[in-house]
Design a protein around this motif. Structure first.
Motif, PDB file in Angstrom:
ATOM      1  N   VAL A 391       0.829  -1.207   0.000  1.00  0.00           N
ATOM      2  CA  VAL A 391       0.000   0.000   0.000  1.00  0.00           C
ATOM      3  C   VAL A 391       0.863   1.256   0.000  1.00  0.00           C
ATOM      4  O   VAL A 391       0.475   2.291  -0.538  1.00  0.00           O
ATOM      5  CB  VAL A 391      -0.959  -0.005   1.216  1.00  0.00           C
ATOM      6  N   ARG A 392       2.072   1.178   0.568  1.00  0.00           N
ATOM      7  CA  ARG A 392       2.975   2.338   0.583  1.00  0.00           C
ATOM      8  C   ARG A 392       3.417   2.729  -0.811  1.00  0.00           C
ATOM      9  O   ARG A 392       3.778   3.887  -1.062  1.00  0.00           O
ATOM     10  CB  ARG A 392       4.214   2.028   1.423  1.00  0.00           C
ATOM     11  N   PHE A 393       3.397   1.786  -1.743  1.00  0.00           N
ATOM     12  CA  PHE A 393       3.893   2.043  -3.092  1.00  0.00           C
ATOM     13  C   PHE A 393       2.763   2.194  -4.107  1.00  0.00           C
ATOM     14  O   PHE A 393       3.019   2.182  -5.314  1.00  0.00           O
ATOM     15  CB  PHE A 393       4.825   0.905  -3.519  1.00  0.00           C
ATOM     16  N   ASP A 394       1.539   2.334  -3.625  1.00  0.00           N
ATOM     17  CA  ASP A 394       0.393   2.440  -4.532  1.00  0.00           C
ATOM     18  C   ASP A 394       0.538   3.677  -5.417  1.00  0.00           C
ATOM     19  O   ASP A 394       0.784   4.783  -4.937  1.00  0.00           O
ATOM     20  CB  ASP A 394      -0.910   2.521  -3.727  1.00  0.00           C
ATOM     21  N   GLU A 395       0.381   3.480  -6.706  1.00  0.00           N
ATOM     22  CA  GLU A 395       0.503   4.570  -7.670  1.00  0.00           C
ATOM     23  C   GLU A 395      -0.486   5.698  -7.403  1.00  0.00           C
ATOM     24  O   GLU A 395      -0.243   6.849  -7.803  1.00  0.00           O
ATOM     25  CB  GLU A 395       0.292   4.013  -9.088  1.00  0.00           C
ATOM     26  N   ALA A 396      -1.581   5.404  -6.720  1.00  0.00           N
ATOM     27  CA  ALA A 396      -2.574   6.438  -6.435  1.00  0.00           C
ATOM     28  C   ALA A 396      -1.956   7.596  -5.656  1.00  0.00           C
ATOM     29  O   ALA A 396      -2.307   8.764  -5.866  1.00  0.00           O
ATOM     30  CB  ALA A 396      -3.743   5.843  -5.653  1.00  0.00           C
ATOM     31  N   HIS A 397      -1.006   7.288  -4.745  1.00  0.00           N
ATOM     32  CA  HIS A 397      -0.332   8.344  -3.998  1.00  0.00           C
ATOM     33  C   HIS A 397       0.477   9.235  -4.939  1.00  0.00           C
ATOM     34  O   HIS A 397       0.485  10.465  -4.803  1.00  0.00           O
ATOM     35  CB  HIS A 397       0.594   7.742  -2.940  1.00  0.00           C
TER      36      HIS A 397
END
Length: 568
Positions: A391-397
């Motif tokens: 989740v830390r690397f989710d492109e959404a961020h």
């Protein structure tokens, strides 16, 4: 909503490397958000496509203007005036107010200042070391890692220009760095690369770290039973810098251990010039039955292969930025092995998500693979760790931060405080060319790193370069061909520095700021002294003082030592 043009020298489906996948994902996401998106991309000149031809590809979520690349050679891939004209027509067609550049080698770095001159805001995502290494990889010709960004001449002392002149390689680097410094914002997917740019002090614009991320919604977590054979997969270009030889040597070592027979399988997916040799090695039985070559896979098939993989392996010798293959391993809950170099260290939690090994160390890599084979429970333990942190690397961020950046980016970033020197002339002999290469290759020894000097060949100098120019330097043989440049400089109040025996020396005396020099050493000394001038005010300093400054900087330390006999 913005009207955005995304630029990438290669773009799916032509090439599916990391930078190209990122450019495609971001363009698709921005279009889905309601932005008006167009893509200006390169491709290979194949079939009936002539080099330099431009075609429009439809049937996508956005129009793709595909230019057949003319050359990727370092002496030809950084400045492409023909490509600039086609690029500006695309910007005009779509009335772009923002241009997001990815890799541009082959399309030309001159597209960056061209976009600024058009009136667009400009963002550049840096995917490699191209801003200060013409090879991008930071690897020298002998495969060793370069540790001095001022040492480009070790790999290539000089390069050819369109006019037939042989120019010091520093001039290419200076022009590329100047172009990048015209951007409103430079981004780096890894903290490593951002720091690398900052530490070299070649590019004056600061670099902001922003991970590319990975679309976790399109990559499912796959729990793989930790039962033999343990399946390793390398998704990579098949070139030396990717450590393919090291990986194959490690696979050969595993194949020679009878205790491991049938307990492992290595799949190599990709393309490149080492592919034929790999095929021959497999056919010759070098790896027993342990290695298979899947070739170049469409992205969907690569993800299907990833779903069957226990461990992703990346054996690169060069300092990668933010490898997509390691991000995809995180997103899919797959264990990792990668080299302890560059941005790899930010994506592998050592002994938690995988193992880091020394680049080029066959034994180290083979031992890491052997540990997974002998202790298969590590596959699930490390894979679970990756799944928990994906989740830390989710492109959404990343997309959220990009959209904020697009909205808050100022209309015009302050110009870099660089000293731009436009150069012209013709070398009278190879000896002169070699001396010039030596002088510019050592110029950094007398240079203020906070205010770099940019040596720009006159043929590359557009209006933006001339607007920032503080000197026109004429070298070697000069004549009537350089007279328009002298006229342009003097009309703009830009000093001219000419050889004292040049016929243009007398012609320039009508100018208010003119200098002559008797030797290259004297000329370079005067240029070094420009750094002492306040702000961007043009002017020339005393030749004697400035020449001594440069001479002192480049002299070997031994020059200042008294011989022992002089003390007795």
């Amino acid at each position: 909503m913005s009207r955005i043009v995304v630029v990438s020298n290669l773009f799916p489906p032509v090439v599916m490397g990391g930078a190209e996948i990122v450019a495609h994902r971001q363009a698709t996401a921005l279009a889905a958000e309601g932005h008006t998106v167009a893509v200006f991309a390169g491709g290979y000149a194949e079939g009936e496509r002539e080099p330099g031809s431009l075609t429009l590809e439809s049937g996508n979520d956005f129009p793709i203007y595909r230019l057949a690349l003319t050359s990727l050679h370092p002496s030809e891939n950084f400045y492409r005036p023909e490509e600039e004209r086609r690029f500006l027509s695309v910007l005009a067609t779509h009335q772009a107010d923002l241009v997001h550049f990815h890799n541009v080698a082959g399309l030309g770095y001159n597209l960056i200042p061209a976009a600024k001159a058009f009136g667009a805001r400009v963002i550049v995502t840096l995917h490699d070391h191209g801003g200060f290494c013409f090879k991008n990889t930071l690897l020298r010709n002998d495969g060793r890692l370069c540790t001095d960004s001022e040492d480009c001449a070790v790999c290539l002392p000089a390069m050819g220009a369109a006019e037939g002149e042989i120019l010091p390689i520093r001039m290419r680097r200076d022009y590329v760095a100047w172009c990048l410094s015209q951007a409103d914002q430079l981004l780096s997917p890894s903290a490593y690369l951002a720091e690398a740019f900052a530490s070299t002090q070649v590019v004056s614009r600061p670099v902001q770290h922003l991970s590319n991320g990975i679309p976790t919604t399109s990559i499912a977590v796959e729990t793989k039973p930790a039962i033999p054979p343990i399946r390793f997969t390398c998704f990579s270009y098949l070139g030396e810098h990717k450590g393919i030889a090291t990986l194959l040597n490690a696979a050969e070592a595993l194949a020679q251990d009878p205790a491991l027979d049938g307990l492992w399988q290595l799949t190599i997916a990709g393309h490149g010039h080492l592919g034929d040799g790999l095929t021959q090695d497999i056919a010759a039985g070098r790896f027993g039955t342990g290695v298979q070559f899947a070739g170049r896979l469409p992205h969907a098939e690569a993800l299907a292969c990833l779903a069957r993989t226990h461990v992703v392996v990346l054996a690169s010798h060069w300092p990668e930025n933010e490898p997509v293959t390691l991000l995809e391993a995180i997103a899919s809950g797959t264990a990792q092995i990668a080299t302890r170099i560059g941005g790899n260290r930010e994506l592998v939690d050592e002994d938690q998500s995988g193992f880091l090994v020394e680049p080029g160390n066959t034994t180290d890599l083979a031992d890491a693979m052997r540990r997974f084979i002998q202790y298969p429970d590590l596959v699930q333990r490390f894979g679970t760790h990756n799944a928990q942190r994906r989740v830390r690397f989710d492109e959404a961020h990343t997309l959220d931060r990009l959209k904020t950046l697009y909205e808050t980016l100022p209309a015009a970033a302050p110009e870099a405080d660089d000293i731009v020197v436009v150069c012209a002339g013709r070398a009278p002999s190879p000896a002169f060319s070699r001396k010039l290469q030596m002088m510019l290759g050592r110029f950094h020894l007398a240079e203020d790193m906070d205010r770099r000097v940019r040596f720009v060949w006159h043929a590359w100098a557009g209006s933006s370069v001339w607007r920032q120019a503080q000197l026109l330097w004429l070298w070697g043989e000069t004549g009537t061909a350089e007279l328009p440049l002298v006229t342009r400089a003097l009309r703009a109040g830009i000093p001219v520095l000419a050889p004292q025996d040049s016929p243009l020396a007398d012609a320039t005396k009508a100018g208010s700021v003119v200098g002559v020099y008797a030797s290259l050493l004297e000329a370079v000394g005067q240029i070094a002294a420009l750094q002492d001038m306040p702000g961007n005010q043009p002017g020339l300093s005393c030749a004697g003082t400035s020449t001594a400054r440069f001479l002192n900087a480049i002299a070997p330390r031994a020059s200042f030592h008294l011989p022992v006999r002089a003390l007795t």
